[in-house]
Design an enzyme around this catalytic site. Structure first.
Site, PDB file in Angstrom:
ATOM      1  N   HIS A  42       0.885  -1.180   0.000  1.00  0.00           N
ATOM      2  CA  HIS A  42       0.000   0.000   0.000  1.00  0.00           C
ATOM      3  C   HIS A  42       0.915   1.220   0.000  1.00  0.00           C
ATOM      4  O   HIS A  42       1.199   1.797   1.054  1.00  0.00           O
ATOM      5  CB  HIS A  42      -0.896   0.014   1.236  1.00  0.00           C
ATOM      6  N   SER A 100       6.722   5.971   2.351  1.00  0.00           N
ATOM      7  CA  SER A 100       7.530   4.749   2.480  1.00  0.00           C
ATOM      8  C   SER A 100       8.322   4.424   1.197  1.00  0.00           C
ATOM      9  O   SER A 100       9.479   3.976   1.299  1.00  0.00           O
ATOM     10  CB  SER A 100       6.659   3.571   2.925  1.00  0.00           C
ATOM     11  N   ASP A 143      -3.895  -4.500  -6.568  1.00  0.00           N
ATOM     12  CA  ASP A 143      -4.229  -4.816  -5.181  1.00  0.00           C
ATOM     13  C   ASP A 143      -2.984  -5.333  -4.448  1.00  0.00           C
ATOM     14  O   ASP A 143      -2.435  -6.379  -4.812  1.00  0.00           O
ATOM     15  CB  ASP A 143      -5.341  -5.873  -5.191  1.00  0.00           C
ATOM     16  N   ASP A 164       0.590  -1.648   4.814  1.00  0.00           N
ATOM     17  CA  ASP A 164       0.230  -0.380   5.446  1.00  0.00           C
ATOM     18  C   ASP A 164      -1.049   0.193   4.844  1.00  0.00           C
ATOM     19  O   ASP A 164      -1.032   1.259   4.224  1.00  0.00           O
ATOM     20  CB  ASP A 164       1.418   0.593   5.263  1.00  0.00           C
TER      21      ASP A 164
HETATM   22  N1  SAM Z   1       2.759   3.283   2.870  1.00  0.00           N
HETATM   23  C1  SAM Z   1       2.538   4.711   2.646  1.00  0.00           C
HETATM   24  C2  SAM Z   1       3.593   5.495   3.398  1.00  0.00           C
HETATM   25  O1  SAM Z   1       4.041   5.043   4.477  1.00  0.00           O
HETATM   26  O2  SAM Z   1       3.999   6.544   2.906  1.00  0.00           O
HETATM   27  C3  SAM Z   1       1.167   5.151   3.059  1.00  0.00           C
HETATM   28  C4  SAM Z   1       0.046   4.303   2.547  1.00  0.00           C
HETATM   29  S1  SAM Z   1      -1.571   4.858   2.961  1.00  0.00           S
HETATM   30  C5  SAM Z   1      -1.674   4.622   4.683  1.00  0.00           C
HETATM   31  C6  SAM Z   1      -2.546   3.541   2.325  1.00  0.00           C
HETATM   32  C7  SAM Z   1      -2.655   3.529   0.812  1.00  0.00           C
HETATM   33  O3  SAM Z   1      -3.207   2.279   0.398  1.00  0.00           O
HETATM   34  C8  SAM Z   1      -3.583   4.592   0.234  1.00  0.00           C
HETATM   35  O4  SAM Z   1      -2.854   5.374  -0.685  1.00  0.00           O
HETATM   36  C9  SAM Z   1      -4.687   3.791  -0.491  1.00  0.00           C
HETATM   37  O5  SAM Z   1      -5.101   4.398  -1.697  1.00  0.00           O
HETATM   38  C10 SAM Z   1      -3.988   2.491  -0.775  1.00  0.00           C
HETATM   39  N2  SAM Z   1      -4.828   1.287  -0.914  1.00  0.00           N
HETATM   40  C11 SAM Z   1      -5.997   0.993  -0.301  1.00  0.00           C
HETATM   41  N3  SAM Z   1      -6.365  -0.283  -0.579  1.00  0.00           N
HETATM   42  C12 SAM Z   1      -5.386  -0.803  -1.366  1.00  0.00           C
HETATM   43  C13 SAM Z   1      -5.139  -2.099  -1.923  1.00  0.00           C
HETATM   44  N4  SAM Z   1      -6.010  -3.121  -1.736  1.00  0.00           N
HETATM   45  N5  SAM Z   1      -4.019  -2.301  -2.646  1.00  0.00           N
HETATM   46  C14 SAM Z   1      -3.124  -1.285  -2.834  1.00  0.00           C
HETATM   47  N6  SAM Z   1      -3.293  -0.039  -2.319  1.00  0.00           N
HETATM   48  C15 SAM Z   1      -4.403   0.185  -1.586  1.00  0.00           C
END
Ligand code: SAM
Length: 284
Positions: A42, A100, A143, A164
């Site tokens: 994520h 991240s 995903d 995350d």
């Molecule tokens: N990891 C990042 C950081 O530390 O900078 C922050 C991530 S943020 C908390 C969560 C992200 O997951 C969002 O941008 C959202 O759009 C994305 N997201 C939500 N469901 C997802 C999925 N099933 N697969 C990939 N990305 C997803």
């Protein structure tokens, strides 16, 4: 429909805890010559401007990285993380924050691989624009949970997986536990880091217990769990009060680094009279 945008929260206390631990983990991985794969299920947008209306709207970074930026008394692991944020900013004021993917990019060596998954169309495009041209870097609008099947085990048999999600969907709690289980079943030696929000809900309180049980069964090098509580809930008992990180197969040096970092972070970023922290592990 995904509504969450990390740009509103970049640099807040939860990011500080998460990225500090990511820096220490990737530094440990770099001690061996053999390349590793960094998998970000994520990834978000990868990097964030703090001098914009969107960041100023919540001002969350002011109570996170903003409270550490000018301090001269940082314990080593906190100093290491703040140095990285400084490198990302260049000389001068704090105006940008590394997500991240940017943390991983700054830490990696020439042959380490980055695999970055993001579903939100806007954040995926920003990620592609910012990181798409980097060597050994694969970006997918896919995903992140499903990516585990394609990415693990990694070719060099060394990996760090960061899980995350935003937990905007209630099923994220169960999907995270399943993802930890799948990651360790596919590659037992891999390091798996999970971030979770500390809320006064059963889902939030149960998640570390579920992860602990999975890691007890599947992680040969044990686990480490850390939680930092720095805010009060609202008058109805809702809202983020802190955050936690659970790591399967943690670097053995992490526990000692956190023992000095956590009391400092609680004192520096606490917005309540008595901020608290938890640090527990099952060593291998
Ligand atoms: N990891 C990042 C950081 O530390 O900078 C922050 C991530 S943020 C908390 C969560 C992200 O997951 C969002 O941008 C959202 O759009 C994305 N997201 C939500 N469901 C997802 C999925 N099933 N697969 C990939 N990305 C997803």
């Amino acid at each position: 429909m995904l509504a969450y945008r990390h740009a509103f929260h970049a640099g807040m206390h939860a990011d500080v805890l998460k990225h500090l631990m990511l820096v220490q983990t990737l530094r440990y991985m770099a001690e061996k010559d053999k390349p590793y794969t960094y998998l970000d299920t994520h990834a978000g947008a990868g990097a964030y401007a703090l001098d914009t209306a969107i960041a100023r709207k919540t001002g969350e970074f002011a109570h996170g990285i903003g409270r550490l930026w000018a301090r001269k008394d940082l314990p080593p692991a906190v100093a290491d993380y703040v140095d990285l944020v400084r490198r990302f900013n260049g000389p001068g004021a704090l105006v940008r924050y590394p997500g991240s993917p940017a943390v991983a990019l700054l830490m990696r060596r020439a042959d380490d691989r980055l695999r970055l998954y993001e579903l939100h169309p806007t954040d995926h495009r920003l990620l592609e624009d910012g990181f798409g041209a980097e060597a050994h870097t694969h970006i997918a609008k896919g995903d992140g949970y499903a990516s585990l099947k394609a990415e693990l085990p990694p070719p060099s048999r060394r990996s760090v997986t960061l899980i995350d999600p935003s937990y905007e969907i209630k099923t994220d709690y169960t999907r995270v536990a399943q993802a930890m289980q799948e990651a360790l079943t596919r590659f037992a030696q891999g390091l798996v880091l999970v971030w979770y929000p500390q809320l006064l809900t059963r889902d939030s309180q149960n998640l570390p217990l579920r992860l602990r049980k999975i890691a007890d069964d599947l992680a040969p090098r044990g686990w480490l769990h850390v939680r930092l509580t720095v805010q009060a809930p609202d008058e109805h008992g809702f809202g983020l009060i802190g955050s936690g990180m659970f790591i399967a197969n943690p670097p053995f040096v992490l526990h000692d680094a956190l023992r000095t970092a956590l009391p400092f972070l609680a004192g520096a970023m606490g917005q309540i009279d008595e901020p608290t922290f938890l640090l527990e592990q099952r060593a291998a």
